[in-house]
Scaffold this motif. Structure first.
Motif, short mmCIF file in Angstrom:
data_model
loop_
_atom_site.label_atom_id
_atom_site.label_comp_id
_atom_site.label_asym_id
_atom_site.label_seq_id
_atom_site.Cartn_x
_atom_site.Cartn_y
_atom_site.Cartn_z
N ASN A 121 -10.25 -4.31 10.24
CA ASN A 121 -10.56 -4.11 9.07
C ASN A 121 -11.21 -5.36 8.47
O ASN A 121 -11.54 -4.99 7.44
CB ASN A 121 -9.11 -3.59 8.62
CG ASN A 121 -8.61 -2.29 8.75
OD1 ASN A 121 -9.57 -1.48 8.96
ND2 ASN A 121 -7.55 -1.90 9.16
N THR A 466 -11.67 -0.07 2.02
CA THR A 466 -10.55 0.70 2.76
C THR A 466 -10.56 0.54 4.21
O THR A 466 -9.85 0.90 5.04
CB THR A 466 -10.63 2.33 2.53
OG1 THR A 466 -12.20 2.63 2.88
CG2 THR A 466 -10.50 2.43 1.07
N ASN A 469 -12.00 4.23 8.77
CA ASN A 469 -11.42 5.54 8.65
C ASN A 469 -12.47 6.50 9.34
O ASN A 469 -13.44 6.14 9.60
CB ASN A 469 -11.07 5.75 7.21
CG ASN A 469 -9.99 5.02 6.63
OD1 ASN A 469 -8.67 5.35 6.85
ND2 ASN A 469 -10.13 3.99 5.84
N PRO A 482 -14.43 11.50 2.89
CA PRO A 482 -13.29 10.94 3.71
C PRO A 482 -12.64 12.00 4.31
O PRO A 482 -12.46 13.06 3.75
CB PRO A 482 -12.50 10.25 2.65
CG PRO A 482 -12.86 10.74 1.42
CD PRO A 482 -14.51 11.07 1.51
N THR A 484 -10.00 10.68 6.69
CA THR A 484 -8.77 9.93 6.72
C THR A 484 -8.94 8.60 5.63
O THR A 484 -9.74 8.29 5.36
CB THR A 484 -8.32 9.40 8.01
OG1 THR A 484 -9.27 8.21 8.63
CG2 THR A 484 -8.19 10.55 9.22
N ARG A 485 -7.88 8.23 5.14
CA ARG A 485 -7.80 6.95 4.40
C ARG A 485 -6.33 6.41 4.78
O ARG A 485 -5.35 6.63 4.00
CB ARG A 485 -7.99 7.07 3.08
CG ARG A 485 -8.22 5.67 2.14
CD ARG A 485 -8.37 6.09 0.74
NE ARG A 485 -9.59 6.91 0.22
CZ ARG A 485 -9.77 8.01 0.00
NH1 ARG A 485 -8.42 8.56 -0.43
NH2 ARG A 485 -10.92 8.59 -0.30
N ASN A 486 -6.28 5.26 5.57
CA ASN A 486 -4.98 4.79 5.71
C ASN A 486 -5.13 3.41 6.38
O ASN A 486 -6.50 2.82 6.32
CB ASN A 486 -4.36 5.54 6.83
CG ASN A 486 -4.97 5.94 8.16
OD1 ASN A 486 -5.70 5.06 8.51
ND2 ASN A 486 -5.30 7.25 8.37
N GLU A 490 -9.33 3.32 13.19
CA GLU A 490 -9.68 4.68 13.62
C GLU A 490 -11.04 4.73 14.35
O GLU A 490 -11.94 4.14 13.71
CB GLU A 490 -9.27 5.89 12.70
CG GLU A 490 -7.97 5.86 12.23
CD GLU A 490 -7.73 6.81 11.15
OE1 GLU A 490 -6.67 7.60 11.04
OE2 GLU A 490 -8.58 7.00 10.33
N SER A 506 -6.48 6.01 17.45
CA SER A 506 -6.03 5.09 16.66
C SER A 506 -4.96 3.98 16.92
O SER A 506 -4.47 4.41 17.87
CB SER A 506 -5.78 5.46 15.16
OG SER A 506 -4.57 6.37 15.18
N LEU A 573 -4.94 11.27 5.45
CA LEU A 573 -5.34 10.89 4.26
C LEU A 573 -4.24 10.65 3.18
O LEU A 573 -3.83 11.28 2.47
CB LEU A 573 -6.34 12.15 3.82
CG LEU A 573 -7.01 11.96 2.52
CD1 LEU A 573 -8.31 10.80 2.79
CD2 LEU A 573 -7.70 13.12 1.98
N ARG A 577 -4.19 3.98 -1.01
CA ARG A 577 -4.68 2.94 0.12
C ARG A 577 -4.95 1.65 -0.50
O ARG A 577 -6.07 1.66 -1.30
CB ARG A 577 -5.75 3.48 0.96
CG ARG A 577 -6.37 2.43 2.05
CD ARG A 577 -5.55 1.57 2.72
NE ARG A 577 -6.42 0.85 3.72
CZ ARG A 577 -6.26 -0.10 4.20
NH1 ARG A 577 -5.65 -1.07 3.41
NH2 ARG A 577 -6.86 -0.83 5.44
#
Length: 949
Positions: A121, A466, A469, A482, A484-486, A490, A506, A573, A577
């Motif tokens: 990330n 972010t 994702n 989007p 997903t957003r975490n 992924e 993930s 999602l 975040r």
């Protein structure tokens, strides 16, 4: 730049464990001349970049100064001069490399990683810059006597004690420092590294000597184990002794005059031998991963492919057939096919693989690396033809990831350039139909897949705020949404055949598993199980089973599992975040503030950084001193060496000078003096003065299928015999001009003991007395053809044929000895080869000399073993070893002479000796040869040593 090139290739080796033909051009992947290079200076760095990469350079500058502020206090070291950084966009992959010789410098490839252990990330520029700068801060350190040596001699190899650490020390430290668990940055906190070490636990942890000798040369799985174990070693020191002791373990070597003393290093800090400290480390690992294994499930699976090193990119077709990529480190990687009944065949060989996609009607689509602009390595698309050959459908398109549309009429591909990512839409012939707008700087598109209606793409996307994702792209509107957003990593998303789900991998809850999101409500289910990590997958048409590429202690294998939901579902999602805690997301980050820019000048870094003196004396009244100075600019456009010498007994100056421009033009000059006869009562000494000038232009045309190279060379030498006190009494002059045509496409795999599966051909034409006043006159032609036939398990049959023809007044050929010999007139530039190997015979036999040459040789080369282990107190070990059984058969004759053939037989044992753990590899040869001719044949035993760093 040769050291940087070696680091690059080594990094590529770690990313792809088996390889085939690689061009030997030292300009490969290096900065190209005449490309408007600029230099951006900050307080502590000089960032060298091409003009159109300015935004990337400014972003890097802002990150660099932040990293400097953080890392220099931690490692308690600040370089005396600014560190040189080179930004290059010559490779469609992710890597970097650092060296402290001849000055502190490192390079960065601009493309961010989208898979594997580097997936993170953190922004790529922060991740790679931290890792490489830590290498600089580590390897640049010295104190005590070593600092004194450096103050006297400059940046001399032996004045850098940390260079003599095993590879796991330097790489482990860099991974440890790139890791920040609180930010979820770095390999050390990743689910992937955790999985890799769980696999090591299941297999048994490596010993101190095994890991130290593996280094970069080793063949064990995994290829990057020095990074893996190195990180956990520093984690162990931190956990058991505290971080201060971990850094003390590093810094107590700063004054180490005797290299490789790992025993005393551990003893001085921990009171233990190196093995004793490693035993504690193994106990720490056992306890840590024993606890992890208790909570992991026992997995029911059906094996699909369990052998080989890497089995990946699974594609499960609707008719039940199955494709996958296979690489075992012993032969060409291949595309394999298993039909619905379980019958397996090889579909095609694959080189420089990136990704494969298969369509039931359109066929197989391949993204692979190709050589572009003769020195760059970019990704292009290929389609498999009915005859098993690959047809290239793009030209230097830079498409590392691609997917067939369900119609089979269009291709979506990720296009990379200048560190930016964007989606390209192409037709089946590779014609570009649409190029969508690129993502912002620092944002990356990973793997992609089409929706069943071919209107949308799902992709793994990294955003600055972010991280990684999943997002959906409306192709017609060029609009990202989007999915997903975490804070999970992924990757590899794919639509289900009915379009109701998106499958992906993930690291949720620290385990890399296959998961799927129900598009109706955004809920995510885990649908695979593993004790290590799932790195790729393919779901069957009715979504009842999944075939996964799973990381294990022996390699990546393919296994089938029932597809069912495991554990709790969760929302992919998140409503909130928090921003990724990266430098670029900090309030005081400002790339635009860095504007100290100038045109790149080689003169800024071309001065010598070290000197060395060599004193020589022998019993023949030769005594002289030689000073060696050398330098190069940071981009490697100019490299030079000046080595003046003074001969005390003759009161004369000599020495050598060399200059290499742009990896293509080499100019060399030397003047040597040597006593032929010592002075005796009443008899003056006689000495020889040799002066030579040589020049060569090398022009390769590179590809991964093979390289064609044209070399132009010329040389001139002047040899004089001088009587001391009387002057010159004899002289000899010679000169030549030549051209050689070269082709090479031989291959080498991870477990190879020799080049194999290809050939190396050289056609040479030389003209003596090309410039007048030469002793020899006339033309010399030769053809040297070497053929390498792979047999089984890296056994090789090596065949050689040499045909030579020279004019009567030109230089004659000479057979004999254990190695081909280059004459002094052209030796340094690869011309003037007139002495050819005929083992079992000396090289001074008149029966083996003449203006015509025929030489035939056959060698059976068989592997003996692979060890990569050795002693620890005396750091000497063994790598790979092979046995060569040979027959040489040749003749040399002139007009009017008999064409008599002579034969030699013998064997050569060729072990790789590892010196200083993995620091130095000596490619040694212990040979036995017997000449079968009773008159001039000999029985000889010989030893040769060659070095690789």
């Amino acid at each position: 730049m040769h050291r940087i090139l070696a680091l690059v290739l080594c990094a590529l080796l770690c990313a792809q464990a088996a390889w085939s033909y690689t061009p030997e051009d030292t300009a490969m992947l290096m900065p190209g001349p005449f490309q408007n290079w600029k230099t951006l200076e900050t307080d502590h760095f000089r960032i060298n970049y091409r003009e159109h990469h300015l935004p990337f350079a400014q972003r890097l500058a802002a990150v660099a100064e932040k990293v400097y502020i953080k890392q220099t206090p931690r490692l308690q070291w600040e370089p005396k001069k600014k560190t040189e950084v080179v930004i290059t966009d010559t490779y469609d992959g992710s890597n970097g490399g650092a060296t402290v010789l001849p000055f502190n410098r490192f390079f960065i490839f601009m493309n961010a990683p989208v898979e594997g252990e580097l997936l993170d990330n953190a922004p790529w520029i922060e991740q790679v810059f931290t890792h490489e700068f830590v290498h600089i801060l580590h390897l640049d350190q010295s104190s005590g006597g070593q600092t004194t040596l450096r103050n006297i001699f400059g940046r001399f190899f032996f004045a850098f004690p940390q260079i003599f650490s095993p590879a796991w020390v330097s790489e482990g430290l860099a991974v440890y420092e790139e890791t920040d668990a609180s930010k979820q940055f770095g390999r050390g906190q990743s689910a992937y590294y955790d999985a890799m070490m769980r696999a090591e636990y299941l297999n048994g942890f490596r010993s101190f000597s095994q890991l130290s000798y593996q280094g970069y040369w080793g063949t064990d799985w995994p290829s990057g184990q020095v990074y893996l174990y190195g990180y956990y070693f520093f984690e162990f020191l931190h956990a058991e002794y505290g971080e201060q002791k971990a850094f003390e373990y590093l810094q107590n070597w700063n004054s180490n005059i005797i290299p490789w003393r790992m025993q005393s290093r551990a003893k001085r800090v921990f009171g233990l031998s190196a093995e004793g400290l490693w035993n504690q480390f193994q106990a720490y690992l056992t306890k840590k991963f024993e606890q992890e294994m208790v909570s992991l499930p026992v997995v029911d699976y059906t094996p699909v492919v369990e052998t080989g090193r890497i089995n990946g990119n699974p594609v499960w077709m609707a008719d039940g057939s199955f494709y996958y990529y296979r690489e075992d480190g012993r032969r060409h990687p291949t595309l394999q096919h298993i039909d619905a009944d379980g019958n397996e065949v090889q579909v095609a060989e694959v080189i420089e693989y990136q990704q494969i996609d298969v369509h039931p009607q359109a066929g197989v689509l391949l993204s692979r690396h190709t050589v572009c602009n003769n020195v760059d390595v970019f990704a292009d698309l290929y389609r498999l033809q009915d005859n098993g050959a690959w047809k290239r459908i793009t030209e230097c398109g830079r498409y590392p990831r691609a997917a067939w549309a369900h119609s089979g009429e269009r291709i979506a591909a990720v296009h990379t350039d200048r560190g930016l990512s964007q989606i390209a839409i192409l037709d089946g012939r590779g014609t570009l139909l649409q190029l969508l707008k690129p993502l912002a700087a620092g944002e990356v598109i990973g793997h992609i897949d089409w929706s069943p209606d071919d209107k949308k793409l799902v992709a793994a996307v990294r955003r600055e705020a972010t991280g990684w994702n999943l997002e959906v792209l409306d192709v017609e509107r060029d609009l990202w949404t989007p999915l997903t957003r975490n804070d999970h990593l992924e990757q590899r998303p794919r639509f289900s055949t009915d379009g109701k789900w998106v499958y992906f991998i993930s690291d949720q809850k620290g385990m890399m598993n296959v998961r799927r999101m129900r598009l109706q409500d955004g809920q995510v289910q885990t649908v695979s199980r593993t004790q290590t990590a799932i790195v790729d997958y393919s779901v069957n048409a009715d979504q009842s089973s999944v075939r996964v590429a799973e990381y294990t202690a022996q390699g990546v294998v393919i296994r089938e599992q029932a597809l069912q939901s495991w554990g709790d579902t969760y929302a992919g999602l998140w409503k909130d975040r928090a921003k990724v805690k990266s430098i670029v997301n900090q309030p005081d980050y400002s790339a635009e503030a860095f504007t100290d820019i100038s045109d790149y000048s080689p003169l800024d870094t071309l001065a010598p950084t070290s000197w060395f003196a060599f004193l020589y004396a022998d019993s023949d009244d030769n005594n002289w001193i030689q000073f060696i100075l050398q330098g190069q600019d940071v981009l490697g456009f100019h490299q030079w060496q000046l080595a003046p010498a003074y001969y005390f007994d003759k009161q004369e100056f000599g020495g050598s000078l060399s200059y290499v421009a742009y990896h293509r033009l080499a100019l060399l000059a030397e003047r040597e003096l040597d006593t032929v006869r010592e002075e005796a009562p009443g008899i003056p000494s006689v000495w020889r003065q040799e002066t030579r000038y040589q020049a060569v232009w090398q022009q390769p045309i590179n590809s991964f299928e093979g390289t064609f190279e044209v070399d132009f060379g010329m040389g001139k030498e002047d040899v004089k015999r001088i009587i001391d006190g009387y002057g010159e009494y004899d002289s000899y002059r010679d000169n030549f001009a030549g051209v050689s045509l070269n082709w090479s496409d031989y291959e080498r795999y991870l477990h190879s003991i020799s080049v194999e599966n290809g050939r190396k051909v050289r056609l040479l034409a030389e003209q003596y007395d090309a410039f007048g006043d030469g002793y020899h006159d006339g033309s010399v032609y030769s053809l040297d053809w070497r053929e390498y036939l792979s047999l089984f398990d890296n056994h090789v049959l090596a065949l050689r044929a040499v045909l030579g023809k020279a004019d009567d007044s030109a230089k004659a050929f000479q057979l004999g000895n254990e190695l081909d010999e280059l004459q002094t007139l052209g030796a340094l530039i690869g011309f003037g080869r007139t002495g050819y190997t005929l083992r079992g015979y000396s090289d001074n036999q008149s029966q083996l000399a003449g203006t015509n040459l025929r030489l035939y040789s056959a060698e059976y080369r068989l592997p003996v073993g692979e060890w990569f282990d050795g002693y620890t107190v005396l750091p000497v070990g063994l790598g790979k070893a092979g046995l060569h059984l040979f027959v040489d058969h040749g003749a040399a004759w002139s007009a009017g002479q008999n064409k008599d053939y002579y034969t030699g037989i013998g064997a050569e044992l060729r072990p790789d000796l590892l010196i200083g753990y993995s620091t130095l590899k000596l490619e040694s040869t212990l040979g036995f040869a017997k000449g079968l001719d009773d008159e001039i044949g000999e029985t000889t035993v010989y030893l040769r040593l060659g070095a690789s760093f």
